[in-house]
Design a protein around this motif. Structure first.
Motif, PDB file in Angstrom:
ATOM      1  N   GLY A  71       9.842   4.314  16.102  1.00  9.79           N
ATOM      2  CA  GLY A  71      10.328   3.585  15.971  1.00  9.79           C
ATOM      3  C   GLY A  71       9.237   1.540  14.826  1.00  9.79           C
ATOM      4  O   GLY A  71      10.538   0.644  14.698  1.00  9.79           O
ATOM      5  N   GLN A  72       8.361   1.894  15.851  1.00  9.34           N
ATOM      6  CA  GLN A  72       7.844   0.640  15.250  1.00  9.34           C
ATOM      7  C   GLN A  72       7.575   0.204  13.429  1.00  9.34           C
ATOM      8  O   GLN A  72       8.121  -0.942  13.006  1.00  9.34           O
TER       9      GLN A  72
ATOM     10  N   GLU B  75       9.475   1.707  11.641  1.00  7.82           N
ATOM     11  CA  GLU B  75      11.432   1.049  11.258  1.00  7.82           C
ATOM     12  C   GLU B  75      11.354  -0.254  11.538  1.00  7.82           C
ATOM     13  O   GLU B  75      12.741  -1.042  10.789  1.00  7.82           O
ATOM     14  N   GLY B  76      10.907  -0.591  13.084  1.00  6.33           N
ATOM     15  CA  GLY B  76      11.243  -2.544  13.338  1.00  6.33           C
ATOM     16  C   GLY B  76      10.766  -3.130  12.408  1.00  6.33           C
ATOM     17  O   GLY B  76      11.334  -4.190  12.117  1.00  6.33           O
ATOM     18  N   ALA B  77       9.207  -3.051  11.730  1.00  4.89           N
ATOM     19  CA  ALA B  77       9.012  -3.426  10.681  1.00  4.89           C
ATOM     20  C   ALA B  77       9.462  -3.539   9.104  1.00  4.89           C
ATOM     21  O   ALA B  77       9.825  -4.362   8.715  1.00  4.89           O
TER      22      ALA B  77
ATOM     23  N   GLN C  65       2.000  -4.210   4.641  1.00  2.00           N
ATOM     24  CA  GLN C  65       1.995  -5.637   5.827  1.00  2.00           C
ATOM     25  C   GLN C  65       2.505  -4.471   7.602  1.00  2.00           C
ATOM     26  O   GLN C  65       1.822  -4.573   7.978  1.00  2.00           O
TER      27      GLN C  65
ATOM     28  N   TYR D 281      -0.442  -5.575   9.666  1.00  6.07           N
ATOM     29  CA  TYR D 281       0.162  -5.723  11.066  1.00  6.07           C
ATOM     30  C   TYR D 281       0.719  -5.607  12.559  1.00  6.07           C
ATOM     31  O   TYR D 281       0.548  -6.283  14.102  1.00  6.07           O
ATOM     32  N   VAL D 282       1.202  -4.236  12.308  1.00  8.35           N
ATOM     33  CA  VAL D 282       2.091  -3.708  13.111  1.00  8.35           C
ATOM     34  C   VAL D 282       1.270  -2.723  13.647  1.00  8.35           C
ATOM     35  O   VAL D 282       0.697  -1.942  14.791  1.00  8.35           O
TER      36      VAL D 282
ATOM     37  N   PRO E 235      -3.081  -2.354  14.223  1.00  7.69           N
ATOM     38  CA  PRO E 235      -4.002  -2.612  15.196  1.00  7.69           C
ATOM     39  C   PRO E 235      -3.445  -1.965  16.186  1.00  7.69           C
ATOM     40  O   PRO E 235      -3.995  -1.373  17.676  1.00  7.69           O
ATOM     41  N   GLN E 236      -2.054  -1.221  16.568  1.00  5.60           N
ATOM     42  CA  GLN E 236      -1.598  -0.826  18.178  1.00  5.60           C
ATOM     43  C   GLN E 236      -2.756   0.714  17.626  1.00  5.60           C
ATOM     44  O   GLN E 236      -3.184   0.967  18.698  1.00  5.60           O
TER      45      GLN E 236
ATOM     46  N   ASP F 173      -6.772  -4.755  26.016  1.00  6.23           N
ATOM     47  CA  ASP F 173      -5.484  -4.534  27.050  1.00  6.23           C
ATOM     48  C   ASP F 173      -4.830  -5.134  27.461  1.00  6.23           C
ATOM     49  O   ASP F 173      -3.343  -5.912  27.986  1.00  6.23           O
TER      50      ASP F 173
END
Lengths: 245, 276
Positions: free
Chosen positions: B136-137, B139-141, B150, B154-155, B158-159, B234
């Motif tokens: 989903g991350q 897809e959101g991007a 990108q 950015y998404v 980092p996670q 965190d």
């Protein structure tokens, strides 16, 4: 007749041998709020995901301003920036704050300055009532609040069309109201929307075009009065009768 | 002269060779830290390339080149994960001299070998880290028009980085210990130093007792520091939110305690996002 914003011709999608969408035809005009209804598994979400190119259709065309976006050499990222999407599962970026979630698309995709992006993001966050939460991380928010941020994120890109994939299905009844009220406002403002939903009352009240799908085909489409009050197709009647009980 | 009891001998060795032991430990730490960082860079690069999605039908040439690169990188990962670092050290150090006439310095050889070894392990960790992020991350991007690069920068990364922090820590600790195999190519690190000291007076037990303690102090300190860094990433456990939500009735200011509300948290946020 003026041009259609989105026109879909003979769209089909198969996952392997499983056919999910068969020969879909319909179009979206300026100011249209289209609701797509139907049972689970009827292909509603897949249709929406095809329109945003999250799934690649097997055949057919999707015309955006009379240009086929499925043609080779078309940059899907540019198209997606103009056709936003709101997901059932929100899909907010977990590593960013509410404000950053809304700004990232503007700064990185639309190449706006930070100040401009922040101003626009704040405008839309204000609109969905999430301005007090700009520094919160998505995990700190409730489902309804997350969905409102997701709507603000999509709006901040100032898209021509906004797609909603069951935006309230993951929310409890109390939160459904807050999300639907925002969507109702957007419809009033003339944003072109395509909404996959199970909220029949909402679909009836907000949309000016309703598409009923079953088993990957469009069974019936028309105005909300036609579909909800005088359905012609037996499957539409059967489906809607379940909601009246 | 050399004392007779264990404690006396330990103190004697510390007094006599303390500086060289510290120097050896320093070399060990420098190699371990530098190589873990370089290994991470290699691992991220390889992991990113391994997860690029490409359409075979629309861009056949791109697809072919990428596949070729991916196969080469998998070969690298498999080979360096599948052979002992000690053997790799010998193979590369003497191989470079024999084939290319290249006489690597102790430092070059040590850092090269440990880095590419760590890189091979990190590549798999990074790939796993990327795959562990909910689709989903991405897809959101994509839905806001981000490109694959990108989205990654950015998404996803980092996670993923947060998720693989324990793996990075693990690799650092393994590297602190495993640099001792570099003694076979003459790198003067902690193990090599100890062996020299032990040999001088035949005090193997005492010398290695000291070294055991030094290694443990090094690894334990590092694992604690990394844990602190993870907690920092965190963010704070408690948040103060201004809860004035115009669309929800009955809200005010309250302090959000994640631990106290963890049940509420799980129910409301986490499980929901999984189901789609």
């Amino acid at each position: 007749m003026s041009e259609h914003i989105i026109q879909i011709n003979h769209l089909s999608k198969a996952f392997g041998s499983h056919i999910v969408l068969k020969d879909i035809d319909f179009h979206v005009d300026k100011g249209d709020v289209t609701c797509i209804i139907g049972a689970s598994g009827s292909g509603k979400s897949t249709l929406l995901r095809c329109i945003n190119l999250l799934e690649t259709p097997t055949s057919g065309e999707i015309l955006f301003h009379e240009k086929n976006i499925l043609e080779r050499g078309n940059d899907p990222t540019k198209y997606r920036a103009k056709v936003g999407m709101v997901f059932q599962s929100f899909n907010l970026f977990h590593n960013m704050s509410v404000l950053e979630n809304c700004m990232i698309g503007m700064t990185k995709v639309l190449h706006k300055s930070k100040e401009e992006a922040e101003k626009t993001a704040m405008f839309y966050l204000e609109k969905v009532g999430m301005a007090p939460y700009i520094n919160a991380k998505p995990r700190q928010l409730s489902g309804g609040q997350k969905q409102r941020v997701a709507i603000a994120r999509a709006l901040a890109m100032e898209p021509e069309v906004l797609l909603f994939d069951e935006p309230t299905s993951a929310l409890d009844p109390q939160m459904v109201g807050e999300v639907l009220s925002i969507m109702r406002d957007l419809a009033k403002e003339g944003l072109i929307m395509m909404i996959v939903t199970h909220e029949m009352a909402f679909a009836k009240a907000v949309s000016n075009h309703v598409v009923f799908m079953a088993d990957g085909v469009i069974c019936e489409q028309g105005t909300p009065e036609q579909i909800f009050d005088h359905p012609q197709n037996t499957r539409t009647k059967e489906f809607l009768s379940k909601f009246e009980r | 002269m050399l004392p007779q009891d264990f404690l006396g001998r330990v103190l004697f060795l510390l007094n006599e060779y303390g500086t060289s032991l510290i120097k050896g430990a320093g070399v060990t730490m420098i190699i371990a830290i530098v190589c873990t960082l370089l290994g991470c860079v290699i691992g991220f690069a390889v992991g990113i390339v391994q997860t690029i999605p490409l359409d075979r039908k629309n861009r056949p040439i791109h697809w072919f080149l990428l596949r070729l690169l991916q196969i080469l990188l998998s070969a690298y990962v498999e080979i360096f994960r599948g052979t002992p670092m000690m053997v790799q050290a010998m193979f590369i150090y003497y191989g470079a001299a024999a084939i290319f006439g290249l006489n690597m310095s102790m430092w070059t050889a040590a850092i090269f070998i440990v880095s590419i070894n760590t890189g091979a392990y990190m590549a798999e960790s990074v790939r796993g880290g990327i795959l562990s992020i909910d689709a989903g991350q991405t897809e959101g991007a994509k839905a806001i028009g981000m490109t694959h690069f990108q989205t990654m920068m950015y998404v996803i990364l980092p996670q993923a980085l947060r998720n693989i922090m324990p793996q990075i820590g693990n690799n650092l600790i393994i590297n602190i210990k495993d640099t001792c195999v570099l003694s076979v190519i003459g790198t003067v690190e902690l193990y090599y130093t100890t062996r020299g000291i032990a040999g001088t007076y035949y005090t193997y037990f005492e010398a290695f007792a000291i070294t055991m303690v030094i290694y443990f102090i090094l690894t334990f300190t590092c694992s604690r520091i990394l844990r602190v860094m993870e907690n920092k990433m965190d963010g704070p456990v408690n948040y103060e939110l201004v809860m004035q939500d115009p669309l929800v009735a009955g809200t005010g200011t309250y302090k959000f305690n994640e631990k106290k509300h963890s049940q509420f948290n799980d129910q409301n946020m986490d499980t929901r996002e999984g189901g789609r």
